[in-house]
Design a protein around this motif. Structure first.
Motif, PDB file in Angstrom:
ATOM      1  N   ASP A 208      -1.971 -15.775 -18.950  1.00 45.65           N
ATOM      2  CA  ASP A 208      -1.005 -15.466 -17.905  1.00 45.65           C
ATOM      3  C   ASP A 208      -1.745 -15.286 -16.586  1.00 45.65           C
ATOM      4  OD1 ASP A 208       1.471 -15.095 -16.872  1.00 45.65           O
ATOM      5  OD2 ASP A 208       1.588 -12.971 -17.379  1.00 45.65           O
ATOM      6  N   THR A 209      -1.763 -14.071 -16.005  1.00 44.44           N
ATOM      7  CA  THR A 209      -2.461 -13.862 -14.741  1.00 44.44           C
ATOM      8  C   THR A 209      -3.881 -13.377 -14.947  1.00 44.44           C
ATOM      9  OG1 THR A 209      -1.639 -11.600 -14.623  1.00 44.44           O
ATOM     10  CG2 THR A 209      -0.322 -13.301 -13.557  1.00 44.44           C
ATOM     11  N   ARG A 281      -7.743 -15.776  -9.062  1.00 47.27           N
ATOM     12  CA  ARG A 281      -8.514 -16.755  -9.839  1.00 47.27           C
ATOM     13  C   ARG A 281      -7.815 -18.104  -9.932  1.00 47.27           C
ATOM     14  NH1 ARG A 281     -10.507 -12.446 -14.461  1.00 47.27           N
ATOM     15  NH2 ARG A 281     -12.284 -11.649 -13.275  1.00 47.27           N
ATOM     16  N   THR A 282      -6.501 -18.105 -10.006  1.00 45.46           N
ATOM     17  CA  THR A 282      -5.778 -19.382 -10.019  1.00 45.46           C
ATOM     18  C   THR A 282      -6.036 -20.155  -8.735  1.00 45.46           C
ATOM     19  OG1 THR A 282      -4.066 -18.464 -11.444  1.00 45.46           O
ATOM     20  CG2 THR A 282      -3.526 -20.466 -10.246  1.00 45.46           C
ATOM     21  N   ALA A 283      -6.092 -19.439  -7.601  1.00 42.12           N
ATOM     22  CA  ALA A 283      -6.356 -20.096  -6.321  1.00 42.12           C
ATOM     23  C   ALA A 283      -7.761 -20.688  -6.291  1.00 42.12           C
ATOM     24  CB  ALA A 283      -6.174 -19.105  -5.176  1.00 42.12           C
ATOM     25  N   VAL A 284      -8.749 -19.959  -6.825  1.00 40.49           N
ATOM     26  CA  VAL A 284     -10.125 -20.479  -6.861  1.00 40.49           C
ATOM     27  C   VAL A 284     -10.191 -21.737  -7.707  1.00 40.49           C
ATOM     28  CG1 VAL A 284     -12.486 -19.977  -7.604  1.00 40.49           C
ATOM     29  CG2 VAL A 284     -11.138 -18.218  -6.449  1.00 40.49           C
ATOM     30  N   PHE A 444       2.486 -25.146 -10.806  1.00 40.79           N
ATOM     31  CA  PHE A 444       3.412 -24.918 -11.912  1.00 40.79           C
ATOM     32  C   PHE A 444       2.764 -24.092 -13.027  1.00 40.79           C
ATOM     33  CE2 PHE A 444       5.485 -28.736 -10.079  1.00 40.79           C
ATOM     34  CZ  PHE A 444       6.738 -28.178  -9.876  1.00 40.79           C
ATOM     35  N   GLY A 445       1.429 -24.237 -13.197  1.00 43.47           N
ATOM     36  CA  GLY A 445       0.753 -23.418 -14.190  1.00 43.47           C
ATOM     37  C   GLY A 445       0.803 -21.946 -13.837  1.00 43.47           C
ATOM     38  N   GLY A 449       3.355 -20.858 -16.427  1.00 46.46           N
ATOM     39  CA  GLY A 449       2.435 -20.789 -17.549  1.00 46.46           C
ATOM     40  C   GLY A 449       1.675 -22.089 -17.737  1.00 46.46           C
ATOM     41  N   ARG A 450       0.730 -22.083 -18.666  1.00 49.18           N
ATOM     42  CA  ARG A 450      -0.166 -23.239 -18.843  1.00 49.18           C
ATOM     43  C   ARG A 450       0.361 -24.272 -19.828  1.00 49.18           C
ATOM     44  NH1 ARG A 450      -1.739 -18.860 -16.002  1.00 49.18           N
ATOM     45  NH2 ARG A 450      -3.786 -19.099 -15.081  1.00 49.18           N
ATOM     46  N   ARG A 451       1.244 -23.859 -20.744  1.00 43.11           N
ATOM     47  CA  ARG A 451       1.583 -24.728 -21.859  1.00 43.11           C
ATOM     48  C   ARG A 451       2.338 -25.981 -21.414  1.00 43.11           C
ATOM     49  NH1 ARG A 451       5.017 -23.091 -27.316  1.00 43.11           N
ATOM     50  NH2 ARG A 451       4.699 -25.089 -28.407  1.00 43.11           N
TER      51      ARG A 451
END
Length: 483
Positions: A208-209, A281-284, A444-445, A449-451
């Motif tokens: 998740d986050t 972390r998603t932004a990185v 979108f992830g 989510g990633r799935r």
């Protein structure tokens, strides 16, 4: 894995009844937590500070992280993919035909001379045959096609010089191109395992986050790995320019980048993620992915401006060499140092980050480092993939997915000269499409989510493979002009 902040927030939510917030005693809260199955809330368990709390204290988005992400996560990833794609462009085989001396003594154009000296194979001229005549004045000789006697001429519309045209790896010698591409990848796989083993690649499990980083094995750390990968890039590009005549050395030099490309990006990304707070972390990760797409676009633009492969690959070597001047900004992973028992060195890295960000290291930092070191004692190396069926299955799935991704990405690059269009614009367009795709998948992830974004990416990759196959086999030749 639940961290203390999540448990604390959950406890606060337990104290809300309707619109009125009540104060609950610690035993009552722990009783509710036990019913909910959260062991972290047990009154007998004393919560200890986490590594993320140390990051919050020393600054997780300060000057140190900013320059690390700009120079290494962005520019290093960009130059990495630029260098890889430039080599594939350098290995292109331009349109070619037999060189027949004598045109310089006539007033005939290239097309007229080819009509006189080169037999046709269908609608195009032969690439490997010529008529048995060596001078424009000798038309009475045999008109039987023979193999090229005086070398080849190459179409310089797009490429003034490639490795293939410089070394004449065409016709009977065309197998040399396949040998370079094949064996450099095979050797690159073996060397890539070594590069990854040296650096102790991190396995990122996106929850998740939250991103939990676990160690697969430990040898020398991220910083030596980054130095090794940058050195491999520079050495490889210098050697391929200087030694194309020595085929084994040329293949070995090409394989260095095949081995270093993945570990270079993964090492900078692992450190960038580790030293950034959870929410960022998603932004990185998005910065790294989009930078790789920019690197692909730069490969097309730089090769277009410098169509001589010697110059374009020299630019790639120079770009990677410049990063050495900023190498002092690349830190060793404090988690890795803690796992190796080098607590004082890990603490020194934290002090360095804090000093750069204008903050101080909290007094509980050493306790956190010692806790991290104790929790990462069971490491099995490469044999760890056989520790359970789930780990082995997921590893195989990741290998297949990565292989399909690379095949989809590099097949159009390798075969770009077969399309009747500007090959450099084709690479730029592909890089722009990758940039858009990376951004959307990351968006979108983070949102859903990633799935399912992962499933959608696999479906789109399959559709892209079908489209690329049709383009390269001529089924959709009218549309090739659009690429």
């Amino acid at each position: 894995m639940w961290n203390n902040a999540y448990v604390y927030d959950w406890k606060l939510k337990l104290g809300k009844v309707g619109s009125r917030q009540t104060m609950m005693t610690e035993p009552a809260v722990n009783g509710c937590c036990e019913k909910a199955g959260i062991p972290e809330c047990n009154s007998k368990t004393k919560a200890s500070p986490a590594f993320e709390e140390v990051l919050d204290a020393i600054g997780s988005r300060g000057k140190f992280q900013t320059r690390l992400n700009i120079v290494f996560v962005c520019f290093a990833s960009c130059f990495d993919l630029m260098s890889v794609n430039m080599f594939y462009l350098a290995m292109q085989t331009p349109d070619h035909w037999c060189y027949v001396p004598g045109r310089e003594l006539s007033n005939l154009s290239v097309e007229q001379w080819k009509n006189l000296t080169i037999p046709r194979e269908g609608a195009s001229f032969s690439k490997c045959l010529m008529y048995n005549q060596s001078d424009v004045t000798d038309f009475g000789g045999s008109r039987e096609p023979v193999k090229c006697q005086h070398g080849w001429e190459y179409d310089d519309t797009w490429f003034s010089l490639t490795v293939t045209s410089q070394m004449n790896w065409v016709c009977d010698n065309q197998q040399a191109v396949n040998d370079v591409l094949f064996y450099s990848q095979i050797i690159g796989v073996a060397l890539g395992l070594l590069f990854g083993y040296i650096g102790d690649i991190w396995i990122a499990q996106h929850l998740d986050t939250q991103v939990e980083l676990t160690l697969a094995d430990d040898r020398y750390g991220r910083r030596p790995q980054q130095l090794l990968c940058l050195s491999a890039h520079v050495l490889s590009r210098v050697l391929v320019v200087l030694a194309p005549h020595v085929l084994p050395l040329f293949i070995l030099a090409a394989s260095l980048v095949s081995a270093a490309a993945g570990p270079l990006t993964e090492s900078v990304l692992s450190v960038g993620l580790e030293l950034t707070d959870i929410k960022h972390r998603t932004a990185v990760n998005r910065y790294a992915c989009c930078s790789m797409a920019v690197g692909m676009m730069l490969a097309g633009l730089v090769s277009w401006a410098l169509p001589n492969w010697n110059y374009s690959l020299s630019v790639a070597a120079l770009s990677c060499f410049i990063l050495f001047f900023f190498f002092s900004w690349f830190p060793e992973s404090p988690r890795w140092l803690a796992c190796r028992g080098r607590e004082q060195e890990a603490l020194a890295v934290l002090w360095r980050i804090a000093a750069t960000n204008g903050s101080t290291v909290p007094p509980f930092a050493l306790q956190v480092i010692q806790t991290v070191g104790k929790s990462k004692t069971d490491r099995r190396g490469f044999l760890g993939i056989f520790s359970s069926w789930n780990v082995f299955r997921n590893t195989v799935i990741l290998i297949v997915a990565r292989s399909v991704h690379l095949l989809t990405m590099y097949s159009p690059v390798i075969a770009v000269s077969r399309l009747s269009a500007n090959p450099f614009l084709g690479i730029v367009a592909q890089g722009a499409a990758k940039f858009t795709a990376y951004y959307l998948v990351n968006y979108f992830g983070a949102r859903f989510g990633r799935r399912w974004p992962g499933v959608a990416s696999a479906v789109l990759a399959a559709m892209a493979c079908v489209l690329i196959f049709c383009l390269l086999t001529g089924e959709l030749r009218p549309f090739s002009l659009l690429i």
